[in-house]
Structures are given as structure tokens and as C-alpha cells.
Design a protein around this motif. Structure first.
Motif, PDB file in Angstrom:
ATOM      1  N   SER A  79       0.818  -1.213   0.000  1.00 53.07           N
ATOM      2  CA  SER A  79       0.000   0.000   0.000  1.00 53.07           C
ATOM      3  C   SER A  79       0.856   1.269   0.000  1.00 53.07           C
ATOM      4  CB  SER A  79      -0.928   0.002   1.214  1.00 53.07           C
ATOM      5  OG  SER A  79      -0.171   0.056   2.404  1.00 53.07           O
ATOM      6  N   ARG A  80       0.261   2.323  -0.539  1.00 52.04           N
ATOM      7  CA  ARG A  80       0.913   3.629  -0.616  1.00 52.04           C
ATOM      8  C   ARG A  80       0.000   4.666   0.030  1.00 52.04           C
ATOM      9  NH1 ARG A  80       1.699   2.946  -7.152  1.00 52.04           N
ATOM     10  NH2 ARG A  80       3.160   1.192  -7.089  1.00 52.04           N
ATOM     11  N   ALA A  81       0.559   5.772   0.408  1.00 52.33           N
ATOM     12  CA  ALA A  81      -0.248   6.837   1.015  1.00 52.33           C
ATOM     13  C   ALA A  81      -1.377   7.269   0.074  1.00 52.33           C
ATOM     14  CB  ALA A  81       0.639   8.027   1.370  1.00 52.33           C
ATOM     15  N   ALA A  82      -1.113   7.209  -1.225  1.00 50.61           N
ATOM     16  CA  ALA A  82      -2.112   7.609  -2.212  1.00 50.61           C
ATOM     17  C   ALA A  82      -3.307   6.653  -2.269  1.00 50.61           C
ATOM     18  CB  ALA A  82      -1.478   7.718  -3.597  1.00 50.61           C
ATOM     19  N   ASP A  83      -3.177   5.493  -1.635  1.00 44.84           N
ATOM     20  CA  ASP A  83      -4.300   4.549  -1.601  1.00 44.84           C
ATOM     21  C   ASP A  83      -5.332   4.948  -0.550  1.00 44.84           C
ATOM     22  OD1 ASP A  83      -2.016   1.773  -2.067  1.00 44.84           O
ATOM     23  OD2 ASP A  83      -3.131   2.927  -3.569  1.00 44.84           O
ATOM     24  N   THR A  84      -5.018   5.929   0.259  1.00 45.23           N
ATOM     25  CA  THR A  84      -5.958   6.405   1.266  1.00 45.23           C
ATOM     26  C   THR A  84      -7.235   6.888   0.586  1.00 45.23           C
ATOM     27  OG1 THR A  84      -4.244   7.046   2.848  1.00 45.23           O
ATOM     28  CG2 THR A  84      -6.370   8.165   3.027  1.00 45.23           C
ATOM     29  N   ALA A  85      -8.349   6.236   0.930  1.00 38.92           N
ATOM     30  CA  ALA A  85      -9.635   6.515   0.282  1.00 38.92           C
ATOM     31  C   ALA A  85     -10.685   5.610   0.917  1.00 38.92           C
ATOM     32  CB  ALA A  85      -9.553   6.236  -1.216  1.00 38.92           C
ATOM     33  N   SER A  86     -11.911   5.768   0.461  1.00 42.04           N
ATOM     34  CA  SER A  86     -12.970   4.829   0.823  1.00 42.04           C
ATOM     35  C   SER A  86     -13.168   3.858  -0.324  1.00 42.04           C
ATOM     36  CB  SER A  86     -14.274   5.567   1.120  1.00 42.04           C
ATOM     37  OG  SER A  86     -14.176   6.331   2.302  1.00 42.04           O
ATOM     38  N   ARG A 106     -13.240   2.685   4.974  1.00 40.86           N
ATOM     39  CA  ARG A 106     -12.361   3.847   4.932  1.00 40.86           C
ATOM     40  C   ARG A 106     -10.945   3.382   5.226  1.00 40.86           C
ATOM     41  NH1 ARG A 106     -11.173   8.634   2.766  1.00 40.86           N
ATOM     42  NH2 ARG A 106      -9.622   9.679   4.054  1.00 40.86           N
ATOM     43  N   LEU A 107     -10.072   3.441   4.214  1.00 37.21           N
ATOM     44  CA  LEU A 107      -8.683   3.003   4.355  1.00 37.21           C
ATOM     45  C   LEU A 107      -7.771   4.213   4.530  1.00 37.21           C
ATOM     46  CD1 LEU A 107      -6.410   0.852   4.185  1.00 37.21           C
ATOM     47  CD2 LEU A 107      -6.400   1.235   1.710  1.00 37.21           C
ATOM     48  N   THR A 108      -6.953   4.143   5.559  1.00 35.51           N
ATOM     49  CA  THR A 108      -5.933   5.170   5.777  1.00 35.51           C
ATOM     50  C   THR A 108      -4.572   4.497   5.737  1.00 35.51           C
ATOM     51  OG1 THR A 108      -7.414   6.483   7.180  1.00 35.51           O
ATOM     52  CG2 THR A 108      -5.058   6.952   7.332  1.00 35.51           C
ATOM     53  N   VAL A 109      -3.710   4.961   4.849  1.00 34.71           N
ATOM     54  CA  VAL A 109      -2.354   4.443   4.743  1.00 34.71           C
ATOM     55  C   VAL A 109      -1.408   5.508   5.281  1.00 34.71           C
ATOM     56  CG1 VAL A 109      -0.571   3.527   3.226  1.00 34.71           C
ATOM     57  CG2 VAL A 109      -2.987   3.093   2.722  1.00 34.71           C
ATOM     58  N   ILE A 110      -0.715   5.143   6.342  1.00 36.25           N
ATOM     59  CA  ILE A 110       0.154   6.100   7.043  1.00 36.25           C
ATOM     60  C   ILE A 110       1.551   6.051   6.433  1.00 36.25           C
ATOM     61  CG2 ILE A 110       1.115   6.741   9.277  1.00 36.25           C
ATOM     62  CD1 ILE A 110      -1.286   5.159  10.496  1.00 36.25           C
ATOM     63  N   PRO A 111       2.056   7.207   5.978  1.00 38.72           N
ATOM     64  CA  PRO A 111       3.385   7.210   5.332  1.00 38.72           C
ATOM     65  C   PRO A 111       4.499   6.854   6.320  1.00 38.72           C
ATOM     66  CG  PRO A 111       2.220   9.278   4.957  1.00 38.72           C
ATOM     67  CD  PRO A 111       1.420   8.517   5.972  1.00 38.72           C
TER      68      PRO A 111
END
Lengths: 111, 114
Positions: A79-86, A106-111
Motif C-alpha cells: 500500500s501507498r499513502a495515495a491509496d488512502t480513500a474509501s 475507509r482506508l488510511t495508509v500512514i506514510p
């Protein structure tokens, strides 16, 4: 009532980890789709899997479908930070004209 | 292609006023869908058109809502009179095929009815 329900409702992971989201639905379907929605934006189609398919890949995405359990999963690898989305699953109930969207994860990807 | 275009992006109005939302689908797409998204109810299909003809409007909440598609490149969703419970984000989407094909969504119109 909505056809699909995603699980979990929210997911927070570190960048580089894999993210798995699940979708359950209630009745027979022809196809199942996954969409992504960034905050404040429209939905973007990710992948479609037909009822006679069990697994499908697209880049870092892997979708499985188990019609006997009426469930699907979406795996995002590395996963990448840019994958943060619903992320939403959407099903077309056999015999119906509607496309039913789930409640979303709701996905949050923490850098 | 510019994708699906919606206007306005934001609309704030007072209860009782008429609201008109506009959509331009992707050229060549024969299907157009109107959705409403709220926290409580999620994403709901309101109505969809095929070749400018309404096919299924069973999702339209009540007679205050109406939708038209006078030609292949333009559709409107009208609410008259508007009520605070109509506050939501309204999306237009288009596709080459019916509901089970890939749909392309516009950016949405955020409607607030005071």
C-alpha cells in the motif's frame, strides 16, 4: 436496503503493508465491482469480477469472489499513502436494474 | 475526454426553493445514472437512462424529484420544492452498458438545503 456491506468500516495501516477489505451481499448477483472514492471526489472504478470468476488481478489489486458465501475481498498489496480513500463494493442483483453499493471501508495508509 | 461533468459543484439553497443539477456524460456513453450519497443511507441509485429514455426511476424518493435527458449530452435532476433532508452529494455517472458495466462518475454536486 443496501445489497453489500463492507468490513471493516475503517482500516489504518502503514505504507508498504497489505490491506484487505471484505464485502458481503445478500442475493444472487451477475457481477461485483469495486470502486474507490477519494475525499470530496466521485467514485472511480477499480475492477469488475463476474459471478463465474473466482479471482481477478489488476496491478496491485487482487479480488476474490465466493458466490457460495456471498462474499468478496479486495486486497491491495504494498500500500501507498495515495491509496488512502474509501472503497466500495457494488453488486447488480440478478433480475434487478439497480446497482447496489455497500457501506464502504475507509482506508488510511500512514506514510 | 473531460470525463463526466457536473454543475454546480456546490449549491446552497433555502427550503422551498427549486434546485436544478446538471450533468454532461462522456460522449458515446448510452447510459446515464443519478445517485445520491449521504452518511445515513450511503450511495443510492435514483434513476437511470438508456439512450435518453428513463429506464428505472424506482429510486427517486418522491414526486418532488424529477429527471430529464433531452439529448445524449445533457441531463438534469430537479428538486422542487427542496427540503433540508435533500441535503446530500448528488453524483451523475455514465457508462457504455447498463448497471453492471463500469460506471464513470462525475465529481458530484454538494447540495445543502437550509
Amino acid at each position: 436496503s443496501q445489497q453489500g456491506e463492507e468490513d471493516p468500516q475503517a482500516l489504518s495501516i502503514q505504507e508498504g503493508e497489505n490491506a484487505t477489505m471484505n464485502c458481503s451481499y445478500k442475493t444472487s448477483i451477475n457481477n461485483l465491482q469495486w470502486y474507490r472514492q477519494n475525499s470530496g471526489r466521485g467514485l472511480v472504478h477499480l475492477i469488475l469480477i463476474r459471478s463465474n470468476e473466482r479471482e481477478k488481478h489488476s496491478g496491485r489489486l487482487r479480488v476474490t469472489l465466493d458466490t457460495s458465501k456471498k462474499s468478496s475481498s479486495l486486497l491491495i498489496t504494498a500500500s501507498r499513502a495515495a491509496d488512502t480513500a474509501s472503497y466500495f463494493c457494488a453488486t447488480d442483483k440478478t433480475g434487478a436494474n439497480n446497482l447496489f453499493f455497500g457501506t464502504g471501508t475507509r482506508l488510511t495508509v500512514i506514510p | 475526454d473531460a470525463g463526466v461533468i457536473q454543475s454546480p459543484r456546490h449549491e446552497v439553497t433555502e427550503m422551498g426553493q427549486e434546485v436544478t443539477l446538471r450533468c454532461k456524460p462522456i460522449s458515446g456513453h448510452d447510459y446515464l445514472f443519478w445517485y445520491r450519497q449521504t452518511m445515513m443511507r450511503g450511495l443510492e441509485l435514483l434513476i437511470y437512462f438508456n439512450n435518453n429514455v428513463p429506464i428505472d426511476d424506482s429510486g427517486m424518493p418522491e414526486d418532488r424529484f424529477s429527471a430529464k435527458m433531452p439529448n445524449a449530452s445533457f441531463s438534469t435532476l430537479k428538486i422542487q420544492p427542496s427540503e433540508p433532508r435533500d441535503s446530500a452529494v448528488y453524483f451523475c455517472a455514465s457508462s457504455l452498458g447498463p448497471v453492471y458495466n463500469e460506471q464513470f462518475f462525475g465529481p458530484g454536486t454538494r447540495l445543502t438545503v437550509l
